[in-house]
Design an enzyme around this catalytic site. Structure first.
Site, PDB file in Angstrom:
ATOM      1  N   GLU A 172       0.836  -1.197   0.000  1.00  0.00           N
ATOM      2  CA  GLU A 172       0.000   0.000   0.000  1.00  0.00           C
ATOM      3  C   GLU A 172       0.871   1.248   0.000  1.00  0.00           C
ATOM      4  O   GLU A 172       0.618   2.198  -0.752  1.00  0.00           O
ATOM      5  CB  GLU A 172      -0.924   0.003   1.215  1.00  0.00           C
ATOM      6  CG  GLU A 172      -1.817   1.236   1.270  1.00  0.00           C
ATOM      7  CD  GLU A 172      -2.518   1.408   2.611  1.00  0.00           C
ATOM      8  OE1 GLU A 172      -3.690   1.813   2.594  1.00  0.00           O
ATOM      9  OE2 GLU A 172      -1.892   1.153   3.661  1.00  0.00           O
TER      10      GLU A 172
ATOM     11  N   TRP B 113      -8.586  -1.459  -0.065  1.00  0.00           N
ATOM     12  CA  TRP B 113      -9.253  -0.245  -0.522  1.00  0.00           C
ATOM     13  C   TRP B 113     -10.513  -0.529  -1.347  1.00  0.00           C
ATOM     14  O   TRP B 113     -11.128   0.405  -1.880  1.00  0.00           O
ATOM     15  CB  TRP B 113      -8.286   0.612  -1.344  1.00  0.00           C
ATOM     16  CG  TRP B 113      -7.387   1.466  -0.502  1.00  0.00           C
ATOM     17  CD1 TRP B 113      -6.125   1.185  -0.077  1.00  0.00           C
ATOM     18  CD2 TRP B 113      -7.696   2.762   0.022  1.00  0.00           C
ATOM     19  NE1 TRP B 113      -5.626   2.218   0.679  1.00  0.00           N
ATOM     20  CE2 TRP B 113      -6.561   3.199   0.750  1.00  0.00           C
ATOM     21  CE3 TRP B 113      -8.802   3.612  -0.054  1.00  0.00           C
ATOM     22  CZ2 TRP B 113      -6.519   4.432   1.398  1.00  0.00           C
ATOM     23  CZ3 TRP B 113      -8.770   4.830   0.587  1.00  0.00           C
ATOM     24  CH2 TRP B 113      -7.637   5.233   1.303  1.00  0.00           C
TER      25      TRP B 113
ATOM     26  N   TYR C   1      -4.204  10.006  -1.157  1.00  0.00           N
ATOM     27  CA  TYR C   1      -2.818  10.163  -0.697  1.00  0.00           C
ATOM     28  C   TYR C   1      -1.780  10.379  -1.796  1.00  0.00           C
ATOM     29  O   TYR C   1      -1.083  11.386  -1.823  1.00  0.00           O
ATOM     30  CB  TYR C   1      -2.411   8.926   0.112  1.00  0.00           C
ATOM     31  CG  TYR C   1      -3.203   8.706   1.365  1.00  0.00           C
ATOM     32  CD1 TYR C   1      -2.864   9.354   2.554  1.00  0.00           C
ATOM     33  CD2 TYR C   1      -4.298   7.852   1.387  1.00  0.00           C
ATOM     34  CE1 TYR C   1      -3.591   9.144   3.717  1.00  0.00           C
ATOM     35  CE2 TYR C   1      -5.034   7.639   2.540  1.00  0.00           C
ATOM     36  CZ  TYR C   1      -4.676   8.285   3.702  1.00  0.00           C
ATOM     37  OH  TYR C   1      -5.401   8.094   4.844  1.00  0.00           O
TER      38      TYR C   1
ATOM     39  N   CYS D 163      -6.543   9.877   6.480  1.00  0.00           N
ATOM     40  CA  CYS D 163      -6.493   9.656   7.928  1.00  0.00           C
ATOM     41  C   CYS D 163      -5.113  10.024   8.452  1.00  0.00           C
ATOM     42  O   CYS D 163      -4.985  10.873   9.323  1.00  0.00           O
ATOM     43  CB  CYS D 163      -6.851   8.212   8.259  1.00  0.00           C
ATOM     44  SG  CYS D 163      -8.563   7.780   7.892  1.00  0.00           S
TER      45      CYS D 163
ATOM     46  N   ARG E  60      -5.454  11.832  11.961  1.00  0.00           N
ATOM     47  CA  ARG E  60      -6.632  12.514  12.515  1.00  0.00           C
ATOM     48  C   ARG E  60      -7.658  11.515  13.035  1.00  0.00           C
ATOM     49  O   ARG E  60      -8.391  11.788  13.990  1.00  0.00           O
ATOM     50  CB  ARG E  60      -7.283  13.404  11.451  1.00  0.00           C
ATOM     51  CG  ARG E  60      -7.848  12.621  10.289  1.00  0.00           C
ATOM     52  CD  ARG E  60      -8.776  13.399   9.386  1.00  0.00           C
ATOM     53  NE  ARG E  60      -9.262  12.529   8.320  1.00  0.00           N
ATOM     54  CZ  ARG E  60     -10.332  11.751   8.422  1.00  0.00           C
ATOM     55  NH1 ARG E  60     -11.056  11.738   9.519  1.00  0.00           N
ATOM     56  NH2 ARG E  60     -10.704  10.975   7.401  1.00  0.00           N
TER      57      ARG E  60
ATOM     58  N   ASP F 172      -8.396   3.992  13.445  1.00  0.00           N
ATOM     59  CA  ASP F 172      -9.084   2.723  13.700  1.00  0.00           C
ATOM     60  C   ASP F 172      -8.071   1.810  14.385  1.00  0.00           C
ATOM     61  O   ASP F 172      -7.187   1.241  13.754  1.00  0.00           O
ATOM     62  CB  ASP F 172      -9.555   2.150  12.358  1.00  0.00           C
ATOM     63  CG  ASP F 172     -10.141   0.749  12.458  1.00  0.00           C
ATOM     64  OD1 ASP F 172     -10.109   0.150  13.552  1.00  0.00           O
ATOM     65  OD2 ASP F 172     -10.615   0.233  11.426  1.00  0.00           O
TER      66      ASP F 172
END
Length: 298
Positions: free
Chosen positions: A63, A85, A127, A179, A200, A203
């Protein structure tokens, strides 16, 4: 010395016992605490790959390598057997077409059909696009990663060595706003590269373990390209949460004792930041407890 993984386990216990229970965007609900920090020393080769459950470290690094290409379509990820994803474009496809296609069938079509992938596999300017092709007001595309590496080589005492993905003007067209949104770098007088990244939304059960592995691989790559040695990986987070359908899994993980941390290293010196492959990474001495399965909240 206390095992570094207890930073994670202690945070998980804190969320379980004192987290604020609330309804979230997904409708699943969470227990959440606000504000957290962990620190891992990568200078001796150890990496924060959790041992209290198996983490598929190759998936996390693949990733990260995908982010670094600047690509925003899941087709190359799926061709590398990375499915983390798929949920967001699949949900969009089902919502817009009304077709209750299975995830496997959807992923197979993305892999086999370039036109279908172009229409339904793109995540928007997530990203990689922001890291490598941030759009300036004058139309230029800014390579934040390339600029960072150049500054590390030429002005390592700078306090402006960072990149981020929170492009306010493009958030509305992203499948999921970033995130882990900002990364900052610091070089010590003896040539160690420290990296801090801010998340931010975290999980804790599913996302954070992957984020730590991906960030560790990024620190190794950027250190190598800048002629530095890896130092501390510092993670900071805002909303740290456990989904309500992850609580039993969290309790199971807390019942397990950490095992020795594995080591991660690069076995090849890549020509540039764009030249790394998953085969360049070696993880040794990884002996985790069994995998803990849980559903992703979309």
């Amino acid at each position: 010395m206390r095992h570094p993984e207890y930073q994670y386990l202690d945070l998980m216990q804190q969320v379980l016992t004192s987290g604020d229970q609330r309804v979230d965007r997904t409708g699943v609900g969470t227990r959440s605490v606000f504000g957290a920090m962990t620190r891992f020393d990568l200078s001796k080769g150890e990496a924060p790959i959790l041992t209290t459950k198996r983490v598929y470290w190759k998936t996390a690094i693949k990733e990260m390598l995908w982010f670094l290409t600047g690509n925003t379509n899941i087709q190359p990820l799926l061709r590398e057997n990375v499915r983390i994803w798929s949920d967001w474009p699949l949900a969009s496809y089902r919502r817009e077409t009304g077709e209750e296609i299975s995830q496997q069938d959807f992923e197979d079509r993305i892999v086999a059909d370039d036109a279908f992938a172009a229409r339904w596999g793109d995540l928007g300017p997530v990203y990689g696009k922001q890291w490598r092709r941030w759009l300036a007001p004058d139309g230029r595309e800014i390579d934040q990663i390339g600029g960072l590496i150049e500054t590390l080589r030429t002005n390592p005492s700078s306090r402006r060595m960072l990149f981020h993905a929170w492009n306010v003007g493009e958030l509305g067209t992203m499948a999921l706003p970033p995130c882990h949104m900002v990364y900052q770098f610091h070089v010590t007088s003896d040539g160690r590269l420290n990296m801090l990244f801010f998340q931010r939304s975290a999980d804790l059960l599913l996302g954070v373990p992957f984020n730590w592995v991906g960030a560790s691989s990024l620190l190794l790559m950027i250190a190598q390209q800048a002629g530095l040695t890896p130092g501390d990986l510092v993670w900071t987070a805002g909303d740290v949460h456990l989904y309500l359908n992850h609580l039993d899994q969290a309790r199971e993980q807390l019942s397990r004792a950490p095992r020795p941390m594995p080591k991660m290293r690069l076995i090849r010196h890549a020509a540039s930041i764009d030249d790394y492959r998953i085969e360049d990474f070696e993880v040794t001495d990884y002996d985790p407890h069994a995998i803990i399965r849980a559903d992703v909240a979309v």
